[in-house]
Write an enzyme that holds these catalytic residues in place. Structure first.
Site, mmCIF file in Angstrom:
data_model
loop_
_atom_site.group_PDB
_atom_site.id
_atom_site.type_symbol
_atom_site.label_atom_id
_atom_site.label_comp_id
_atom_site.label_asym_id
_atom_site.label_seq_id
_atom_site.Cartn_x
_atom_site.Cartn_y
_atom_site.Cartn_z
ATOM 1 N N GLU A 1 39.380 52.435 41.061
ATOM 2 C CA GLU A 1 39.817 51.477 40.227
ATOM 3 C C GLU A 1 38.687 51.377 39.053
ATOM 4 O OE1 GLU A 1 42.038 48.323 41.332
ATOM 5 O OE2 GLU A 1 41.691 47.101 39.833
ATOM 6 N N ASN B 1 40.151 44.890 45.193
ATOM 7 C CA ASN B 1 41.539 44.822 45.601
ATOM 8 C C ASN B 1 41.418 45.680 46.776
ATOM 9 O OD1 ASN B 1 42.114 43.169 43.133
ATOM 10 N ND2 ASN B 1 42.363 45.214 42.021
ATOM 11 N N LYS C 1 37.875 38.903 46.948
ATOM 12 C CA LYS C 1 38.468 38.686 45.787
ATOM 13 C C LYS C 1 39.724 37.678 46.273
ATOM 14 C CE LYS C 1 40.730 40.374 41.891
ATOM 15 N NZ LYS C 1 41.023 41.847 40.910
ATOM 16 N N GLU D 1 44.697 37.942 40.385
ATOM 17 C CA GLU D 1 45.209 39.016 40.228
ATOM 18 C C GLU D 1 46.139 39.465 41.098
ATOM 19 O OE1 GLU D 1 42.542 40.826 36.598
ATOM 20 O OE2 GLU D 1 42.306 41.461 38.561
ATOM 21 N N ARG E 1 34.054 35.895 45.299
ATOM 22 C CA ARG E 1 34.008 36.140 43.818
ATOM 23 C C ARG E 1 34.410 35.003 43.256
ATOM 24 N NH1 ARG E 1 36.686 40.617 41.550
ATOM 25 N NH2 ARG E 1 35.357 41.590 40.260
ATOM 26 N N LYS F 1 30.901 36.592 37.427
ATOM 27 C CA LYS F 1 30.765 37.599 36.498
ATOM 28 C C LYS F 1 29.746 37.144 35.205
ATOM 29 C CE LYS F 1 35.125 40.027 37.324
ATOM 30 N NZ LYS F 1 36.353 40.728 36.855
ATOM 31 N N ASP G 1 36.012 38.841 31.184
ATOM 32 C CA ASP G 1 36.372 39.965 32.017
ATOM 33 C C ASP G 1 35.455 41.123 31.265
ATOM 34 O OD1 ASP G 1 36.869 41.597 34.329
ATOM 35 O OD2 ASP G 1 38.743 41.928 33.741
ATOM 36 N N GLU H 1 27.464 38.921 38.868
ATOM 37 C CA GLU H 1 28.133 40.285 38.846
ATOM 38 C C GLU H 1 28.299 41.046 37.514
ATOM 39 O OE1 GLU H 1 31.977 40.292 40.843
ATOM 40 O OE2 GLU H 1 32.571 42.143 39.720
ATOM 41 N N GLU I 1 34.886 50.008 31.660
ATOM 42 C CA GLU I 1 36.368 49.651 31.589
ATOM 43 C C GLU I 1 36.447 49.190 30.243
ATOM 44 O OE1 GLU I 1 37.243 46.530 34.431
ATOM 45 O OE2 GLU I 1 39.299 46.352 33.469
ATOM 46 N N HIS J 1 39.108 41.067 24.261
ATOM 47 C CA HIS J 1 40.357 41.285 25.017
ATOM 48 C C HIS J 1 41.265 41.898 23.895
ATOM 49 C CE1 HIS J 1 43.298 40.920 27.780
ATOM 50 N NE2 HIS J 1 42.661 40.794 28.822
ATOM 51 N N TRP K 1 47.755 37.564 29.055
ATOM 52 C CA TRP K 1 47.665 39.226 29.156
ATOM 53 C C TRP K 1 47.658 39.667 27.846
ATOM 54 C CZ3 TRP K 1 51.795 40.322 33.431
ATOM 55 C CH2 TRP K 1 51.285 40.035 34.647
#
Lengths: 736, 736
Positions: free
Chosen positions: B192, B235, B312, B316, B349, B385, B390, B412, B418, B546, B568
């Protein structure tokens, strides 16, 4: 003077030690298999000096990219093996390697007849020790630059194997026109049935980044005469036909071109519909025809030497002409028509079985294609898998071979071990490929071998070919194991010469990959040749087939009987029950025998033919049926399963005995894989014996070990993350 | 005598040439980045001889696997750099490298106080030039074997960078307890958000085959002090907790163990339910509690030094304690309770945002965790984080840092790019990581930096840590590009010492990876340090965040407004319209400012703070709002977008100027990637300028180039096969 010289010795030796030390430091990665059979390791005396005398310089006429690649390879190879790169020169001298074609060298043109260049054709070559302006030289002559490239690789291969370079007069040319490696690679870089990592094609970073690995891949292919690469999965995504992906493909083609390699694409039959650029995929629709012509023109504009298309139609959910009530020939000819003006070819796969057809699956392709003989366009080849089912450890030859005299027939074999233990089982496929090539179809009487069908000699075809479903991925060793490299090598050699002896090919491969020492070659070739019979024994002896796990095709699953379509189930293929075992394909059963020439059918009607290799493929027999071996079928079955396991143990023993002669890295990897193979062979044997004993309800013969677990234990095993399963294409949805 | 010596010189030189030739032949792969910063290339004079005098032999007390690994590394490194591997010995002599702990060497025990070993702790070391039995030696002393290993790597790093090994008295120890690389790797080997190929973990062939690459991976980690590896995606698939996968993990742990590395697993909160071994995942259910205890016992039986779990939860789509109406602390503590008896830790997390919550997304984790301070078990770390959103090119620090004084807080960061251009963009993350570490939370007044929060000094915690989301894959260069290796390196260095200077780290990395020549180091470090500001400028200047493409997160997508959940959509984050741009997080808006300490909130309420870096993160302002630069927001936005592109051009120019000083393979790869980065920076800039101009309806300032395409063109681009998207887990179905 003396002291300075001693000092010089010391300094020189210090540098040697430093260099050797560096090589050791770097050496952790040095024996990782990346170099394949093109290792070019230093040659020791006494061979060194005679070779050096025959590689003093390179005189190459012409400066095309292909000639440049040939010279670069000679440089790399000679530098590696002899320690000095031969300088390029335009002047011939003693010991020169001279490369020329009639077009680039008047002298080669003058000698063309004496050299017999006519027989070399467009890709062959002559490798000859001769004199040139009075100098002894090695001449590599050919009609084309790619012939020079192939001749250069042959020159280096002889040096690698310790063969003489004196008195050469070697004439060679490929017997087949198309020698194509088919990559079942997806646009997301997964590989359907791939067990060596992701696709080596980094389409995401193309065309901006050309991975140097593409060049090494092209070198490997060219070294064994492969001249075509189909880059994508036969379960094809149409994305490859979009402009941005054509630009990526063109960049890749530019790297492969200097190595004589043409790129091919696998395409969906209804590509324009899938791309929403037409309203139908009907090959009679003018918009569809126009789309294909325009798309092919676009491809050839980007890639002038584009090879053509491969189509998997009407098979396992793929669209095809059947969707429009047309024949395979009608479907193929429309697309072929778009390719013909550019000299492109269409490889149309015969791997067809219908989801609604109740006919014996192994008869369906024959039934579909036999009536179409003579109806395919001249630039179409019908691409036929070696057997009528699907790349099983052993199948009889596909009955279509020799049955379509008015059609270009090409052979497809599978290098990736979908049904043969994935990446870890040592199974030399040269033996498997050669078996089908030597299969006599009796199409025109004895001697009508598959080799003669596909080389065109049987029925006078000139468009010929062989396709291999690639085992290449990004794994450092390319193929998931060192020994899987031999299958790639053997495929190239057999596509070049379908008559070649697989044992000789294995011997050449071992010589280039490990050592030319007979103490290495003899046991390894023996192990490789035995390995294919071993996998037949421990997976599917006596003509059994298709009894593997569902979906991933990993491990035994003869008990599986709950899949939707009958022919998806292993029980469909072995028909084992209290009364006996085997698929009756004689006239009393599906009569698949009738698809073969009468001489062949007559022979195969004997259950004992060829040591009962095809017994259960064609015959349903009682468990107590007694074979020529003197054993009953039940006893023979368990005997062969056990024999397969024993052969793997023997292979592991052979390998262990060579520890002192193999570098530690390759030794330990192969030793680990052979241990895995032993375990998995035992598992196959135990699970199958447990299952078939439940069917036969017969005792095991004395000395035959009982499986250590009850059948239910074997049935309970689940492998959710077995590799090689293609991810669904987000815009198409085909999984298989 | 003379002649034989001359002959010897000639022969020795011939061997040198042969060896060098071989290296060139092999060398096609030699500069492929595989060796990372552990190159150990030969050291030239005048440095060679002084180094050689300080590496004459290795005297190591103890023979644990860790000491063996340390000695092997010293051997490899010295052999590579100096040409001779120092012999192992039990006798100290001049120039020896001496390794010992108080437990293995009475002499080290005797000197422990003088050496200050107490300060070295369990993982630190002392590297000291000293005398031993009268001999000048380099002593590597530590309290534990892993300290010796770290000291050995430090010794070699100094040699690699051309630093002096004379008069050493170097004391060092890590500031953080847990320095963990998190691999978001799936059981099918996909990763991922991975852009460097598949997972290096070949679980399919474990435990039978141990890829030698595992060892090289462990060496790289150990060389920078990483002492933990989480092997699987947050995940998480529950398959890792099945017996056959625990056996695979144990085999892998066996390879990592000699390098001081503990393995961690990411686990589903409801693992037993997912495995159908309990009827619920409710942490109060006795069967669930018993299952976790038994499973953890099983893990520690197989892997006695197992590190613990990462979870986690409630994020999500992942299950969590919310499903059972429990707090994060209640959920965490149940699993932590199973780990505690074995000394295992739980990293829980804080990356939580609820699918039904309408609160500003960047406030949700704070709202959820702040009330729980003090409620987590002692072996739990809350993993936070760097920013509250993110891993964007720039975010303010996460407000939870310093806000949980009674909780173990760990940081983190994300190494894999990404949101920062995948594998091809050169963006040095050391600068990004360091920015958050130096962020002052003002939790206890000025100087309460994130570094001091996570090193435990601010609130007196001893269980501390930092996690980096790995950028490692099977690509030959490990990280998808040479420069991405610097992010791995910087992560290790900053987890060892959060106060370390990212510029010094970059300099060290360049020195080990390319050259210690200032003519190389100075421009490359400058380029690296500028690169992070460049990506902020060309993607998300002025506090934007984002605004990338959906799903794959590739390329610009500020126009996206049609996704199901408000948060989103990029438009949720920039709120651009005719009236202005930016997310109002002041008291008149979401008031996210209130989650920061008052001193911080006051500072951030100034739109111009820190050169307006966080302007649009916290403020919605009219396009005509005038900044300290003198420009309006609209002009500043387009100015910064253009500046980002210009910086990338400048970086490419810097790189090109170094062509003569960089090997061709690494030069051309990076040059190709910089061209891709230029094109993509331009695309980001053009698309964003086009979109925001549609919102602002303002003209571009003089000299600011108009985008070459209309906005609709940028909106029409589709990338179906962008890498890094995780495939759905067949037995779980979480896609991210």
């Amino acid at each position: 003077m003396i002291f300075s010289q001693v000092f010089a010795v010391r300094r020189a030796l210090a540098v040697v030690i430093a260099a050797v030390g560096l090589m050791h430091a770097v050496g952790a990665a040095a024996e990782d298999g990346y170099r394949l059979w093109l290792r070019y390791d230093p040659v020791a005396q006494p061979a060194h000096d005679p070779y050096a005398a025959q590689a003093t310089r390179i005189v190459a006429w012409g400066n095309s990219p292909v000639v440049t690649a040939a010279v670069a390879e000679l440089n790399r190879g000679v530098a590696g093996m002899l320690g000095t790169a031969p300088p390029a020169s335009t002047t011939v001298a003693d010991g020169a390697i001279v490369l020329g074609t009639p077009g680039s060298s008047p002298e080669v043109a003058r000698r063309a007849r004496d050299l017999g260049l006519a027989a070399a054709g467009p890709e062959g070559f002559v490798l000859q020790s001769t004199r040139w302006d009075g100098h002894p030289v090695t001449l590599i002559a050919a009609n084309t630059d790619v012939g020079l490239l192939y001749g250069s690789f042959r020159f280096l291969a002889r040096m690698q194997r310790g063969e003489s370079l004196a008195g050469l007069d070697l004439h060679d040319a490929p017997r087949l026109t198309l020698r194509v490696l088919d990559h079942w690679d997806n646009p997301d870089r997964s590989i359907e049935r791939g067990y060596a990592g992701q696709s080596i094609w980094d389409f995401w970073r193309l065309p901006g980044y050309l991975d140097p690995r593409y060049t090494d891949y092209a070198r490997a292919d060219a070294s064994i005469g492969i001249n075509g690469v189909m880059v994508n999965n036969v379960n094809a995504s149409a994305v490859y036909l979009t402009p941005s992906w054509i630009a990526k493909l063109a960049a890749l083609a530019g790297v492969l071109r200097p190595y004589g390699i043409h790129v091919y694409l696998s395409v969906l039959f209804n590509s324009p519909l899938d791309l929403k650029e037409t309203k139908t995929g009907d090959p009679r629709d003018p918009a569809v025809i126009a789309w294909w012509h325009a798309k092919v023109d676009e491809l050839y504009k980007a890639i002038p030497d584009f090879g053509g298309f491969v189509v998997k139609a009407d098979s396992e959910g793929e669209p095809g002409p059947r969707d429009y009530h047309l024949t395979q020939a009608q479907g193929a000819n429309m697309i072929a028509g778009a390719l013909a003006p550019h000299g492109g070819v269409l490889m149309w796969r015969a791997f067809i079985y219908a989801s609604e057809n109740t006919q014996d699956r192994v008869r369906q392709a024959y039934a579909e294609f036999k009536p179409l003989d003579g109806q395919f366009a001249p630039n179409v080849l019908v691409q036929i898998k070696n057997g009528p089912l699907d790349f099983q450890p052993r199948e009889p030859a596909h009955p279509l071979f020799g049955a379509l005299p008015h059609t270009n027939e090409m052979l497809e074999v599978q290098l990736t071990k979908e049904y043969l233990g994935f990446s870890t089982h040592l199974v030399y496929l040269g033996a498997l490929f050669s078996e089908v090539l030597h299969w006599d179809t009796f199409a025109h009487g004895a001697g009508s071998t598959v080799a003669h069908v596909i080389d065109g000699s049987l029925d006078g075809h000139t468009l010929t070919g062989m396709a291999g479903d690639s085992n290449v991925g990004v794994d450092r060793d390319w193929t998931g194991s060192i020994f899987n490299q031999a299958d790639w090598y053997a495929f190239g050699r057999l596509a070049w010469d379908p008559q070649a002896d697989p044992r000789k090919i294995a011997s050449d491969w071992v010589g280039m990959t490990f050592s030319s020492d007979p103490a290495v070659v003899t046991p390894l070739v023996g192990m490789m040749m035995a390995s294919r019979e071993a996998v037949v024994d421990y997976m599917t002896p006596l003509g059994l087939a298709h009894i593997m796990g569902t979906g991933h095709h990993y491990g035994p699953g003869p008990w599986i009987d709950d899949l939707k379509r009958p022919e998806w189930n292993p029980v469909y293929y072995h028909h084992a029950g209290r009364d006996g075992i085997g698929f009756d394909r004689t006239p009393s059963g599906s009569n698949a025998l009738a698809d073969y020439a009468p001489d062949v059918a007559r022979r195969l009607s004997d259950p004992n033919v060829d040591d009962a290799k095809y017994l259960l493929w064609f015959h349903h027999v009682p468990w107590t049926f007694r074979l020529a071996s003197g054993r009953t079928v039940w006893d023979e079955l368990t005997y062969r399963y056990s024999r397969g396991v024993a052969t793997v143990h023997s292979m592991a023993g052979t390998w262990d005995s060579l520890q002192a002669r193999i570098d530690p890295e390759r030794f330990s990897e192969t030793a680990a894989f052979l241990r895995i193979q032993q375990d998995e062979a035992q598992w196959w044997r135990d699970a199958c014996v447990a299952y078939f004993q439940q069917q036969s309800q017969l005792p095991l013969a004395p000395g035959v070990a009982a499986p250590p677990h009850p059948l239910a234990w074997y049935e309970s095993l689940v492998f959710r993350y077995a590799p090689g399963r293609s991810q669904p294409d987000p815009d198409h949805g085909i999984a298989h």
